[in-house]
Design a protein around this motif. Structure first.
Motif, PDB file in Angstrom:
ATOM      1  N   LEU A   1       2.216  -2.938 -24.208  1.00  0.00           N
ATOM      2  CA  LEU A   1       2.517  -2.913 -22.778  1.00  0.00           C
ATOM      3  C   LEU A   1       3.974  -3.268 -22.549  1.00  0.00           C
ATOM      4  O   LEU A   1       4.557  -4.065 -23.278  1.00  0.00           O
ATOM      5  CB  LEU A   1       1.620  -3.901 -22.034  1.00  0.00           C
ATOM      6  CG  LEU A   1       0.118  -3.640 -22.110  1.00  0.00           C
ATOM      7  CD1 LEU A   1      -0.642  -4.774 -21.442  1.00  0.00           C
ATOM      8  CD2 LEU A   1      -0.233  -2.320 -21.467  1.00  0.00           C
ATOM      9  N   ARG A   2       4.548  -2.694 -21.505  1.00  0.00           N
ATOM     10  CA  ARG A   2       5.915  -3.018 -21.096  1.00  0.00           C
ATOM     11  C   ARG A   2       5.830  -3.633 -19.707  1.00  0.00           C
ATOM     12  O   ARG A   2       5.437  -2.968 -18.748  1.00  0.00           O
ATOM     13  CB  ARG A   2       6.758  -1.756 -21.099  1.00  0.00           C
ATOM     14  CG  ARG A   2       8.193  -2.016 -20.815  1.00  0.00           C
ATOM     15  CD  ARG A   2       8.974  -0.712 -20.890  1.00  0.00           C
ATOM     16  NE  ARG A   2      10.365  -0.975 -20.632  1.00  0.00           N
ATOM     17  CZ  ARG A   2      11.300  -0.987 -21.565  1.00  0.00           C
ATOM     18  NH1 ARG A   2      10.982  -0.736 -22.809  1.00  0.00           N
ATOM     19  NH2 ARG A   2      12.550  -1.240 -21.245  1.00  0.00           N
ATOM     20  N   PHE A   3       6.208  -4.907 -19.607  1.00  0.00           N
ATOM     21  CA  PHE A   3       6.060  -5.650 -18.360  1.00  0.00           C
ATOM     22  C   PHE A   3       7.377  -5.732 -17.601  1.00  0.00           C
ATOM     23  O   PHE A   3       8.454  -5.729 -18.180  1.00  0.00           O
ATOM     24  CB  PHE A   3       5.571  -7.072 -18.647  1.00  0.00           C
ATOM     25  CG  PHE A   3       4.172  -7.124 -19.192  1.00  0.00           C
ATOM     26  CD1 PHE A   3       3.079  -7.060 -18.353  1.00  0.00           C
ATOM     27  CD2 PHE A   3       3.956  -7.230 -20.560  1.00  0.00           C
ATOM     28  CE1 PHE A   3       1.796  -7.098 -18.857  1.00  0.00           C
ATOM     29  CE2 PHE A   3       2.675  -7.272 -21.069  1.00  0.00           C
ATOM     30  CZ  PHE A   3       1.586  -7.206 -20.214  1.00  0.00           C
ATOM     31  N   THR A   4       7.270  -5.835 -16.269  1.00  0.00           N
ATOM     32  CA  THR A   4       8.399  -6.101 -15.386  1.00  0.00           C
ATOM     33  C   THR A   4       8.049  -7.372 -14.616  1.00  0.00           C
ATOM     34  O   THR A   4       7.251  -7.333 -13.679  1.00  0.00           O
ATOM     35  CB  THR A   4       8.627  -4.920 -14.412  1.00  0.00           C
ATOM     36  OG1 THR A   4       8.759  -3.722 -15.159  1.00  0.00           O
ATOM     37  CG2 THR A   4       9.869  -5.151 -13.569  1.00  0.00           C
ATOM     38  N   ARG A   5       8.631  -8.479 -15.035  1.00  0.00           N
ATOM     39  CA  ARG A   5       8.312  -9.766 -14.413  1.00  0.00           C
ATOM     40  C   ARG A   5       8.672  -9.746 -12.921  1.00  0.00           C
ATOM     41  O   ARG A   5       9.706  -9.249 -12.532  1.00  0.00           O
ATOM     42  CB  ARG A   5       9.074 -10.871 -15.116  1.00  0.00           C
ATOM     43  CG  ARG A   5       8.613 -11.098 -16.527  1.00  0.00           C
ATOM     44  CD  ARG A   5       9.641 -11.929 -17.308  1.00  0.00           C
ATOM     45  NE  ARG A   5       9.300 -12.072 -18.701  1.00  0.00           N
ATOM     46  CZ  ARG A   5       9.626 -11.206 -19.644  1.00  0.00           C
ATOM     47  NH1 ARG A   5      10.294 -10.118 -19.336  1.00  0.00           N
ATOM     48  NH2 ARG A   5       9.287 -11.411 -20.901  1.00  0.00           N
ATOM     49  N   GLY A   6       7.765 -10.291 -12.115  1.00  0.00           N
ATOM     50  CA  GLY A   6       7.987 -10.352 -10.679  1.00  0.00           C
ATOM     51  C   GLY A   6       7.568  -9.095  -9.933  1.00  0.00           C
ATOM     52  O   GLY A   6       7.541  -9.094  -8.703  1.00  0.00           O
ATOM     53  N   LYS A   7       7.237  -8.026 -10.640  1.00  0.00           N
ATOM     54  CA  LYS A   7       6.844  -6.767  -9.994  1.00  0.00           C
ATOM     55  C   LYS A   7       5.432  -6.330 -10.400  1.00  0.00           C
ATOM     56  O   LYS A   7       4.744  -5.694  -9.615  1.00  0.00           O
ATOM     57  CB  LYS A   7       7.822  -5.645 -10.356  1.00  0.00           C
ATOM     58  CG  LYS A   7       9.233  -5.885  -9.905  1.00  0.00           C
ATOM     59  CD  LYS A   7       9.387  -5.616  -8.446  1.00  0.00           C
ATOM     60  CE  LYS A   7      10.849  -5.709  -8.038  1.00  0.00           C
ATOM     61  NZ  LYS A   7      11.055  -5.404  -6.643  1.00  0.00           N
TER      62      LYS A   7
END
Length: 126
Positions: free
Chosen positions: A63-69
């Motif tokens: 998985l590729r995460f975008t913190r805060g989104k």
């Protein structure tokens, strides 16, 4: 790994001006509601958060995460987030919040080392 819930992740991505949320249902995760209290001079302040542990073996790919989104909803949810316009996105997020009370991913620890059978992601959410 002990698991106690299923989760639906909504992973944020942006290409130019286009915003998109990809729905990723995952079965067999550990979900723990965490209650914290801070005592200040002005009084006590409580904060609720979620610890989410996702075993790597329960995923089709990394998985590729975008913190805060990125968003997480307890349980498998079939609702999609409409990103056609800013207004549609806002309405879609409001409807998702009202129906499922999603949490936002704030920190991500990728524990992808050691034996592959213990690889996992640890997410803190609010």
């Amino acid at each position: 790994m002990y698991t106690n819930a299923d989760v639906t992740l909504y992973l944020y991505s942006k290409e130019g001006k286009d915003v998109h949320y990809t729905r990723v249902p995952i079965e067999g995760v550990y979900w723990e509601d965490v209650q914290q209290s801070t005592f200040l001079k002005t009084g006590q302040r409580d904060a609720a958060s979620v610890l989410l542990v996702i075993p790597y073996e329960n995923l089709d790919s990394s998985l590729r995460f975008t913190r805060g989104k990125d968003l997480a909803v307890k349980g498998v949810v079939l609702d999609e987030i409409d990103c056609d316009s800013q207004e549609a996105l806002s309405k879609s997020l409001a409807a998702l919040k009202a129906a499922y009370n999603y949490v936002t991913v704030t920190t991500v620890d990728e524990r992808l080392y050691g034996s592959e059978s213990v690889w996992h992601y640890e997410l803190s959410c609010k």
